[in-house]
Scaffold this motif. Structure first.
Motif, PDB file in Angstrom:
ATOM      1  N   PRO B  99     -22.752 -37.691 -53.852  1.00  0.00           N
ATOM      2  CA  PRO B  99     -23.231 -36.280 -53.708  1.00  0.00           C
ATOM      3  C   PRO B  99     -22.500 -35.668 -52.758  1.00  0.00           C
ATOM      4  CG  PRO B  99     -24.955 -38.042 -53.974  1.00  0.00           C
ATOM      5  CD  PRO B  99     -23.850 -38.850 -53.680  1.00  0.00           C
ATOM      6  N   SER B 100     -22.060 -36.119 -51.531  1.00  0.00           N
ATOM      7  CA  SER B 100     -21.558 -35.211 -50.442  1.00  0.00           C
ATOM      8  C   SER B 100     -20.064 -35.708 -50.203  1.00  0.00           C
ATOM      9  CB  SER B 100     -22.611 -35.330 -49.374  1.00  0.00           C
ATOM     10  OG  SER B 100     -22.529 -36.636 -48.803  1.00  0.00           O
ATOM     11  N   GLU B 102     -16.368 -35.296 -50.753  1.00  0.00           N
ATOM     12  CA  GLU B 102     -15.213 -34.131 -51.426  1.00  0.00           C
ATOM     13  C   GLU B 102     -14.107 -34.607 -52.358  1.00  0.00           C
ATOM     14  OE1 GLU B 102     -13.440 -33.706 -47.152  1.00  0.00           O
ATOM     15  OE2 GLU B 102     -11.803 -33.020 -48.346  1.00  0.00           O
ATOM     16  N   ASP B 142     -11.224 -40.968 -43.603  1.00  0.00           N
ATOM     17  CA  ASP B 142     -12.418 -41.366 -43.530  1.00  0.00           C
ATOM     18  C   ASP B 142     -12.659 -42.735 -43.839  1.00  0.00           C
ATOM     19  OD1 ASP B 142     -15.372 -41.994 -43.550  1.00  0.00           O
ATOM     20  OD2 ASP B 142     -16.051 -40.149 -44.432  1.00  0.00           O
ATOM     21  N   ARG B 145     -14.740 -45.192 -46.515  1.00  0.00           N
ATOM     22  CA  ARG B 145     -14.467 -45.109 -48.080  1.00  0.00           C
ATOM     23  C   ARG B 145     -13.445 -46.111 -48.507  1.00  0.00           C
ATOM     24  NH1 ARG B 145     -14.654 -38.853 -47.811  1.00  0.00           N
ATOM     25  NH2 ARG B 145     -16.797 -38.446 -47.396  1.00  0.00           N
ATOM     26  N   LYS B 208      -7.043 -31.876 -44.996  1.00  0.00           N
ATOM     27  CA  LYS B 208      -7.977 -31.277 -44.050  1.00  0.00           C
ATOM     28  C   LYS B 208      -8.303 -30.061 -44.714  1.00  0.00           C
ATOM     29  CE  LYS B 208      -8.419 -32.905 -39.327  1.00  0.00           C
ATOM     30  NZ  LYS B 208      -8.156 -32.568 -38.025  1.00  0.00           N
ATOM     31  N   ARG B 209      -9.837 -29.520 -44.721  1.00  0.00           N
ATOM     32  CA  ARG B 209     -10.029 -28.000 -44.924  1.00  0.00           C
ATOM     33  C   ARG B 209     -10.085 -27.629 -46.366  1.00  0.00           C
ATOM     34  NH1 ARG B 209      -7.358 -28.049 -40.070  1.00  0.00           N
ATOM     35  NH2 ARG B 209      -5.365 -27.792 -41.214  1.00  0.00           N
ATOM     36  N   PHE B 212     -14.318 -28.758 -50.955  1.00  0.00           N
ATOM     37  CA  PHE B 212     -14.930 -28.362 -51.993  1.00  0.00           C
ATOM     38  C   PHE B 212     -14.328 -27.029 -52.674  1.00  0.00           C
ATOM     39  CE2 PHE B 212     -17.735 -31.026 -50.089  1.00  0.00           C
ATOM     40  CZ  PHE B 212     -18.300 -32.244 -51.215  1.00  0.00           C
ATOM     41  N   ALA B 213     -13.002 -26.836 -52.275  1.00  0.00           N
ATOM     42  CA  ALA B 213     -12.436 -25.717 -52.745  1.00  0.00           C
ATOM     43  C   ALA B 213     -12.281 -25.654 -54.444  1.00  0.00           C
ATOM     44  CB  ALA B 213     -11.129 -25.393 -52.211  1.00  0.00           C
ATOM     45  N   VAL B 214     -12.178 -26.936 -55.004  1.00  0.00           N
ATOM     46  CA  VAL B 214     -12.047 -26.864 -56.547  1.00  0.00           C
ATOM     47  C   VAL B 214     -13.588 -27.527 -56.823  1.00  0.00           C
ATOM     48  CG1 VAL B 214     -11.404 -28.272 -58.277  1.00  0.00           C
ATOM     49  CG2 VAL B 214      -9.835 -27.602 -56.642  1.00  0.00           C
ATOM     50  N   PRO B 215     -14.335 -26.614 -57.577  1.00  0.00           N
ATOM     51  CA  PRO B 215     -15.612 -26.839 -57.981  1.00  0.00           C
ATOM     52  C   PRO B 215     -15.989 -28.427 -58.373  1.00  0.00           C
ATOM     53  CG  PRO B 215     -15.146 -24.668 -58.776  1.00  0.00           C
ATOM     54  CD  PRO B 215     -14.046 -25.408 -58.235  1.00  0.00           C
ATOM     55  N   ILE B 216     -16.886 -29.103 -58.200  1.00  0.00           N
ATOM     56  CA  ILE B 216     -17.394 -30.127 -58.897  1.00  0.00           C
ATOM     57  C   ILE B 216     -17.342 -29.801 -60.257  1.00  0.00           C
ATOM     58  CG2 ILE B 216     -19.232 -32.261 -59.124  1.00  0.00           C
ATOM     59  CD1 ILE B 216     -17.720 -32.565 -56.537  1.00  0.00           C
TER      60      ILE B 216
END
Ligand code: SF4
Ligand code: FES
Lengths: 498, 242
Positions: B99-100, B102, B142, B145, B208-209, B212-216
């Motif tokens: 859920p969180s 990216e 990260d 994962r 980086k940065r 979530f620029a592309v919506p779920i």
């Protein structure tokens, strides 16, 4: 600083101070402890809320762009408020304090949809059963299903108002819950013509029902003014944000505080300066801190937040129907500020009407359909975002390192701002309704109603949606337990009586 | 070119000699769940998600050559159950909080969990504590994962000629490292143009940065299940994934 009944007087005889130790801490419960002396007089009342602060640690070392999505886990009722408060803080971090017109209107619409759905939930689903049936009425009936049976039209309106708010959220945030619509510096979607038209088609009905809801609360007040004016009532300062021109605004503005008589205590304070004005006191008996206005100190500086504060803190409401209701509300106070906890519901419904009217205005804005979604400028090491969440002022403050990882996070949530006020309300109620050495369901219910006026379920603390597990413990002067009553999140009441 | 024919779940599939079961299945648009396989790189057969039954034996489809007359079981309750177990183990071994995350919606691990109907947790979470590497100006690692598929290792070594990544440690202690004396990505010549920058099937190697620029809801596996994206999976070698 200690308030009357917060801590038993030293000369109150041979009372043993009982501190909560980590063992007796009940995760996800509100806990009230009452201390009585040999004459069964109340000497001490404390509401302990276990606040989940682990989040502030957890977020350290995470990339900043993840945070607005992650913080939504903080609250079962108003995830969007956290989503937006964090996004606002990170707007500053990415050097975009001023959003594109489209991003600004999409975010605002998302927030007002959230206010509508949360206020509807708080009032119709969680509070109207208490108010319509009486605080000590049959527990089995005191829920939205009971309301639907007795007052089908009211229940229907409540359910559909909430659903409409959720639809606004879905179209702006992408999902009904835990959407990702707001991102640092803007949004990742705007509305399509179809989505806008779908919402526009329903909005007039929502405005009409919100008006009826205000009328209903006014009627409740008129039927039993003594109860509504006096139940758990205490005087305090008020805090909220207001728009630059003094208008009510849920999404953005400057901090303003008034004293109990309405005099201005501070005004025009920008979000980034909040920590110069607001301090948080730690008390040994509570896991939740007690915020106060620094220049007044802990004793005089505490305040309440939320609908009752906002509606009286602003100079006007910038939508006509809600403004007319605000004036009537102010008149009810006959020149005095209204401090009654149950008046929160009245103010809440005025706000719901304001939210509905504002949604209509926003839906008629062409920018809503625009394609220019994000801005970015020179990055800054820190950002503060303040928003008026359904239950009150919400502050998110972050620092971000050169490597884009969060190095510091400080949150002050509405429940924390209202910690002292809720303690005061519970003290008043306990004094009014505790009788002898036995705890009654009536007392438990009255305490619950008082807390619920501020906060439907202590959800920031418990992360539960619509449920308020509550525990009341009665102790004698030696600190030994005389009685205990517990209500689970599912509403079952159990005692441990000898 | 010599060809042969095998049966996958009873369907005749022809192949060229030298092809693996996975390659032949892909060409025939038959989905065999996989994570460490990628059409562009030499197979290594480590995730075992592609396990099929060939002539009665469990084998990795990505490494086993197809043989004439071979009978392959692929989409069976028994095999999918085993694959689900593998996924459940992968999910608890790292910190996969969709859920969180990216990468949600673009993540093969998540897409396969949906595809194989992994509905519940089964094992105790390990909750490893692996600090992220944010030293690089354009990329974040990260490690929480990482599923140790070694795609980044292979891409950096075989395509980019840089050897930025490697696996170190053994067994349960095996983990991804960055080949630099400091251990930091900033001290390598890793760059946006690298193949290895765009190959991670989960959310470890992140530009980086972007976040979530592309919506779920508008991401690769949001609309169409991974099992129905045979063309996209096969085309991964043709274009660098973004
Ligand atoms: S970082 Fe990604 S590509 Fe590399 S081994 Fe881990 S999961 Fe595979
Ligand atoms: S895909 Fe075959 S073992 Fe991983």
């Amino acid at each position: 600083m200690s308030f009357e009944l917060e801590t038993a007087r030293a000369d109150a005889g041979n009372l043993r101070r009982v501190a909560i130790d980590p063992v007796s801490r009940v995760e996800g419960h509100g806990k009230v402890t009452l201390l009585i002396d040999d004459n069964d007089e109340i000497q001490q009342v404390r509401l302990h809320i276990v606040e989940f602060r682990g989040f502030e640690k957890f977020i350290q070392g995470r990339p900043y762009w993840e945070v607005p999505v992650m913080v939504q886990r903080l609250c079962g009722i108003c995830p969007v408020s956290h989503h937006l408060a964090a996004s606002k803080a990170f707007d500053h971090v990415v050097g975009a304090p001023v959003l594109t017109p489209t991003a600004a209107v999409v975010r605002r619409l998302m927030h007002y949809g959230q206010m509508l759905q949360s206020h509807a939930l708080h009032f119709f689903h969680l509070s109207s059963p208490d108010l319509l049936f009486g605080f000590a009425s049959d527990v089995g009936r005191r829920n939205i299903v009971g309301v639907a049976a007795a007052y089908p039209e009211i229940a229907k309106q409540g359910v559909l108002l909430r659903k409409y708010g959720q639809e606004v959220i879905r179209h702006t945030a992408g999902k009904r819950i835990h959407g990702t619509g707001a991102i640092p510096g803007g949004v990742n979607r705007s509305l399509t013509v179809d989505e806008r038209d779908e919402l526009l088609a329903g909005i007039d009905q929502m405005i009409a029902w919100s008006r009826e809801a205000v009328v209903m609360v006014k009627r409740l007040h008129a039927t039993d003014p003594v109860l509504y004016d006096d139940f758990g009532t205490f005087r305090s300062n008020l805090l909220s944000i207001v728009r630059d021109d003094g208008a009510l605004d849920f999404y953005d503005g400057v901090l303003r505080a008034r004293d109990a008589d309405g005099g201005i205590l501070l005004d025009g304070v920008e979000a980034k300066d909040y920590h110069q004005w607001i301090g948080e006191e730690v008390k040994p008996w509570s896991y939740m801190k007690f915020p106060f206005l620094k220049h007044l100190g802990t004793e005089a500086g505490w305040y309440k937040v939320g609908p009752l504060a906002r509606v009286q803190n602003c100079d006007f409401i910038p939508s006509p129907l809600a403004e007319a209701e605000r004036r009537e509300f102010i008149d009810y106070g006959k020149g005095q500020l209204i401090h009654a906890p149950l008046a929160y519901h009245w103010a809440r419904m005025i706000e719901m009407l304001y939210a509905a009217e504002t949604i209509k205005t926003l839906l008629q804005t062409d920018d809503l359909l625009g394609g220019d979604l994000v801005r970015e400028g020179a990055h800054q090491p820190e950002g503060v975002g303040i928003i008026e969440a359904p239950r009150g002022t919400l502050i998110h403050h972050y620092a971000v390192g050169d490597d884009d990882l969060v190095t510091m996070c400080n949150l002050i949530v509405s429940t924390t701002h209202n910690n002292q006020p809720m303690n005061e309300a519970v003290r008043r109620v306990a004094r009014q309704y505790l009788n002898g050495r036995k705890l009654t369901e009536g007392l438990l219910n009255h305490i619950e109603v008082a807390i619920r006026a501020f906060d439907p379920c202590l959800s920031c603390a418990t992360h539960a949606l619509g449920k308020m597990p509550l525990q009341v413990v009665l102790q004698d002067r030696a600190g030994s337990e005389l009685d205990r009553l517990e209500k689970t999140g599912a509403g079952e009441i159990s005692g441990r009586r000898e | 070119m010599t060809t042969g024919t095998m049966l996958i779940d009873g369907v005749p599939v022809s192949f060229e000699y030298g092809q693996t079961i996975m390659e032949a299945a892909m060409a025939a648009k038959i989905f065999i769940p996989h994570l460490c396989h990628h059409p562009e790189f030499t197979p290594q057969g480590s995730c075992k998600l592609c396990t099929v039954k060939a002539s009665g034996r469990y084998v990795s489809a990505c490494t086993m050559s197809a043989k004439d007359g071979m009978e392959v079981e692929n989409n069976t309750p028994d095999l999918n159950d085993k694959r689900r177990t593998l996924l459940q183990m992968l999910f608890v071994e790292g910190n996969h909080f969709c859920p969180s995350c990216e990468k949600s919606g673009n993540c093969m691990l998540q897409a396969l969990a949906y595809e194989l109907e992994m509905l519940s947790p089964r094992f105790e979470q390990f909750f490893p504590n692996r600090p992220v590497d944010a030293s690089h100006p354009d990329f974040l690692l990260d490690f929480n994962r990482c599923i140790l598929c070694e795609l980044c290792v292979r891409a950096s070594r075989d395509v980019d000629g840089k050897n930025v990544f490697a696996l170190a440690g053994r067994g349960i202690h095996k983990h991804l490292i960055v080949n630099a004396r400091s251990g930091q990505l900033a001290d390598t010549d890793f760059s946006l143009q690298d193949r290895a920058a765009h190959v991670c099937p989960v959310g470890v190697i992140l530009e980086k940065r972007k976040g979530f620029a592309v919506p779920i809801g508008q991401r690769q596996y949001d609309e169409t299940p991974i099992g129905q994206q045979m063309d996209e999976l096969a085309a991964r070698s043709a274009k660098a994934e973004e």
